[in-house]
Design a protein around this motif. Structure first.
Motif, short mmCIF file in Angstrom:
data_model
loop_
_atom_site.label_atom_id
_atom_site.label_comp_id
_atom_site.label_asym_id
_atom_site.label_seq_id
_atom_site.Cartn_x
_atom_site.Cartn_y
_atom_site.Cartn_z
N ASP A 155 50.34 25.45 45.53
CA ASP A 155 48.97 25.03 45.78
C ASP A 155 48.40 24.40 44.50
O ASP A 155 48.15 25.09 43.51
CB ASP A 155 48.15 26.27 46.19
CG ASP A 155 46.67 25.97 46.38
OD1 ASP A 155 46.23 24.86 46.05
OD2 ASP A 155 45.95 26.87 46.87
N PRO A 156 48.15 23.08 44.51
CA PRO A 156 47.68 22.43 43.28
C PRO A 156 46.28 22.90 42.88
O PRO A 156 45.96 22.93 41.68
CB PRO A 156 47.65 20.94 43.67
CG PRO A 156 47.49 20.93 45.16
CD PRO A 156 48.23 22.14 45.65
N VAL A 157 45.47 23.25 43.86
CA VAL A 157 44.10 23.68 43.55
C VAL A 157 44.14 25.02 42.81
O VAL A 157 43.42 25.24 41.83
CB VAL A 157 43.27 23.78 44.84
CG1 VAL A 157 41.82 24.08 44.51
CG2 VAL A 157 43.37 22.50 45.67
N ALA A 158 44.99 25.91 43.30
CA ALA A 158 45.11 27.23 42.66
C ALA A 158 45.68 27.09 41.25
O ALA A 158 45.23 27.76 40.31
CB ALA A 158 45.99 28.14 43.51
N VAL A 159 46.67 26.23 41.09
CA VAL A 159 47.23 26.01 39.75
C VAL A 159 46.16 25.47 38.82
O VAL A 159 45.99 25.94 37.68
CB VAL A 159 48.43 25.03 39.83
CG1 VAL A 159 48.87 24.58 38.45
CG2 VAL A 159 49.60 25.68 40.56
N ASP A 160 45.39 24.50 39.29
CA ASP A 160 44.31 23.95 38.47
C ASP A 160 43.25 24.99 38.14
O ASP A 160 42.70 25.03 37.03
CB ASP A 160 43.65 22.77 39.19
CG ASP A 160 44.44 21.49 39.02
OD1 ASP A 160 45.23 21.39 38.07
OD2 ASP A 160 44.27 20.58 39.86
#
Lengths: 296, 300
Positions: free
Chosen positions: A233-238
């Motif tokens: 999940d890119p949002v969670a990583v960010d």
């Protein structure tokens, strides 16, 4: 009150959720989440031996960190099995990197390429690129993307994020700059990108937590964190990356110093675009390795 | 800036935008020497439009566009055995814009160059009149820092007139303000520059408003924030205040203050065409004190 996203509205929502009364909202991430019940698994892995006193990267240590991260992410038995879960032999793989002065380390690019090939992908079906992805023949026919970039502050979007790293997939990057890049998540709807991303790696080996001027490079605002943040999940990583950057800013400046402007494109990717989870209540953060100075 | 020049040199896409121009190509060229103390202009990139600026830098263009961009010029200087130094001059059309950009980027101020300057190793930023100037070296070095100082002095001497600092800045009470702890702006995005307040432009901030947000000492690890917005007309200020009230204190204020759900205090007041708001105060007294100080400055 209206549905506008304001500090007061967030405070009230937080109170309703009984998440506590001491939430800091300089980066308005904590009180908002997607409607999904599924948590996003994010691996934060660090190793103090990753860099030497001159900042040179130990490739072996980096390889070990990368493999351990994907094993923990996929819950596979081995690194080989983990990579095979992520990449299939028939895939055509674009590794979306980031070339700037604080660039994605070439060692990491090389390791990713090796892992993709080891998963059975043909040599001619893998490419690493940043600014020319739209003209890259492999990217043009790609079936899978690996998104990898360094963490740094950004003059307009708050941070250079996993979400923002796909800006080169549009011929008009500036068209996404409105309202401090609020809607960068829309990039992930582009046909060149949609549904293709298998792995997001936010490189926090030497993140930049502050900058002077637009796009300036300020070595004094870089520190050896020696970490990778890895997830699907890119949002969670960010969201995890921003949390670390903001904690570092707080430590450095001895006060709350939120990103200027705030990295609102990350929480809007959750609340407005439903691309992933920015809310820490919806993130399963797994920490591995070196803990000193972890900041989160 | 140095890092972007690297991209310009390395990236195919960006190669298309390089224009090696004679030095006397735009009015801004007149503010820069061709040679100075052993350093020579290696290349010049005129940035005549927002599109040029977008292509020159990744996202950073918006900072300048949010204030008022006229044109800019980037010139790279080289000297044998020294890192390149990139000088950028931005003509932002009005002195308030140059001042505003400077307030966004500086951590502290000196009066060494222009009307105020901020220096870190390998970089110097300053403003004078309607111009904002950024000078940065590819790598910090004693020689580069010396050249940076020399060329800053040159540019500053070429800009003969000074600009006005927006009046709204003078409304900030000095007591307790963090040194260099304010941003001047007239674009809504910067209302959140110290502290998240709102995602929407509820204060109706635009080119015709003058706004400033400042940080004040509250405790060792806490700051309170003062927002002052001056509108072109009283009606506009009233509309903005009503919008603020609707979103932040529909239940009303008591003594111009309200305790929010996190235990902090919010203060708000409208005086003529000037809206004032205090955020994140630790107590009612603290909020009231700062608000009253601001009101006194406005009425002064």
């Amino acid at each position: 009150m209206s549905s506008k996203l304001t500090r007061r509205q967030m405070l009230q929502d937080t109170a309703k959720l009984a998440l506590g009364s001491t939430i800091l909202m300089n980066s308005p991430f904590q009180a908002f989440g997607s409607s999904s019940d599924n948590k996003s698994r994010v691996i934060l892995i660090r190793d103090s031996a990753l860099t030497d006193a001159n900042g040179a990267i130990n490739r072996q240590v980096l390889a070990k960190m990368l493999d351990e991260a994907v094993v923990r992410l996929t819950r596979a038995e081995s690194a080989n099995e983990a990579w095979k879960q992520i990449i299939k032999p028939a895939d055509v793989v674009g590794i979306k990197s980031n070339y700037w002065r604080l660039r994605t380390p070439v060692e990491l690019e090389g390791l990713l390429r090796e892992r993709v090939l080891r998963a059975g992908v043909k040599e001619t079906d893998v490419s690493i690129n940043d600014r020319s992805v739209l003209n890259d023949p492999v990217f043009k026919r790609s079936t899978a993307l690996i998104n990898v970039r360094p963490s740094r502050t950004h003059a307009w979007s708050g941070v250079g994020s996993m979400l923002k790293n796909y800006i080169m997939f549009t011929p008009q990057p500036s068209s996404y700059h409105g309202d401090s890049c609020a809607d960068l998540a829309k990039l992930w709807e582009l046909p060149e990108v949609k549904g293709k991303t298998r792995l997001n790696i936010l490189v926090m080996i030497t993140p930049m937590f502050h900058m002077v001027g637009s796009n300036n490079y300020s070595p004094e605002f870089i520190w050896p964190y020696n970490g990778l943040v890895v997830g699907i999940d890119p949002v969670a990583v960010d969201s995890v990356g921003v949390k670390i950057i903001e904690a570092k800013r707080r430590n450095h400046f001895n006060e709350d110093r939120p990103l200027n402007p705030p990295a609102k494109h990350i929480f809007l990717a959750d609340t407005r675009h439903h691309l992933g989870n920015a809310d820490f209540a919806k993130i399963d953060l797994v920490k591995a390795g070196w803990t000193e100075g972890i900041l989160i | 800036m140095a890092a972007e020049c690297f991209i310009v040199q390395q990236g195919k896409r960006s190669e298309e935008m390089i224009h090696i121009m004679p030095s006397e190509t735009t009015p801004l060229s007149g503010l820069l020497p061709d040679t100075l103390n052993g350093w020579s202009a290696a290349k010049t990139v005129p940035l005549l439009s927002p599109k040029d600026l977008y292509e020159y830098m990744d996202g950073g263009a918006e900072l300048y566009l949010s204030y008022g961009f006229g044109e800019a010029l980037s010139r790279t200087y080289s000297s044998p055995s020294n890192p390149e130094v990139v000088v950028e001059i931005y003509d932002l059309l009005e002195s308030r814009n140059a001042f505003g950009v400077f307030t966004q980027v500086r951590e502290e101020e000196s009066l060494l160059f222009g009307q105020a300057a901020y220096a870190i190793p390998g970089a110097l930023l300053f403003w004078k009149n309607r111009y904002y100037i950024s000078i940065s070296a590819w790598e910090p070095s004693i020689q580069a820092d010396k050249f940076i100082s020399d060329i800053a002095a040159y540019i500053s001497s070429k800009i003969t007139e000074e600009g006005q600092i927006p009046e709204v800045v003078s409304l900030l009470p000095p007591e307790g303000m963090i040194p260099s702890g304010f941003h001047y702006f007239h674009h809504p995005v910067w209302v959140n520059s110290y502290f998240f307040i709102t995602d929407e432009n509820i204060f109706a901030i635009d080119d015709k408003t003058d706004a400033v947000i400042a940080r004040y000492e509250e405790s060792e690890d806490q700051r309170k924030y003062l927002l002052i917005i001056r509108y072109p007309a009283i009606d506009k200020a009233k509309e903005a205040y009503l919008s603020f009230e609707k979103e932040f204190f529909p239940e009303g204020l008591t003594g111009n203050c309200l305790q929010t759900e996190d235990g902090k205090w919010l203060g708000a007041y409208l005086s003529g065409n000037t809206l004032m708001a205090v955020f994140n105060a630790a107590s009612r007294d603290s909020s009231t004190k700062l608000l009253n100080q601001a009101i006194a400055e406005v009425l002064n």
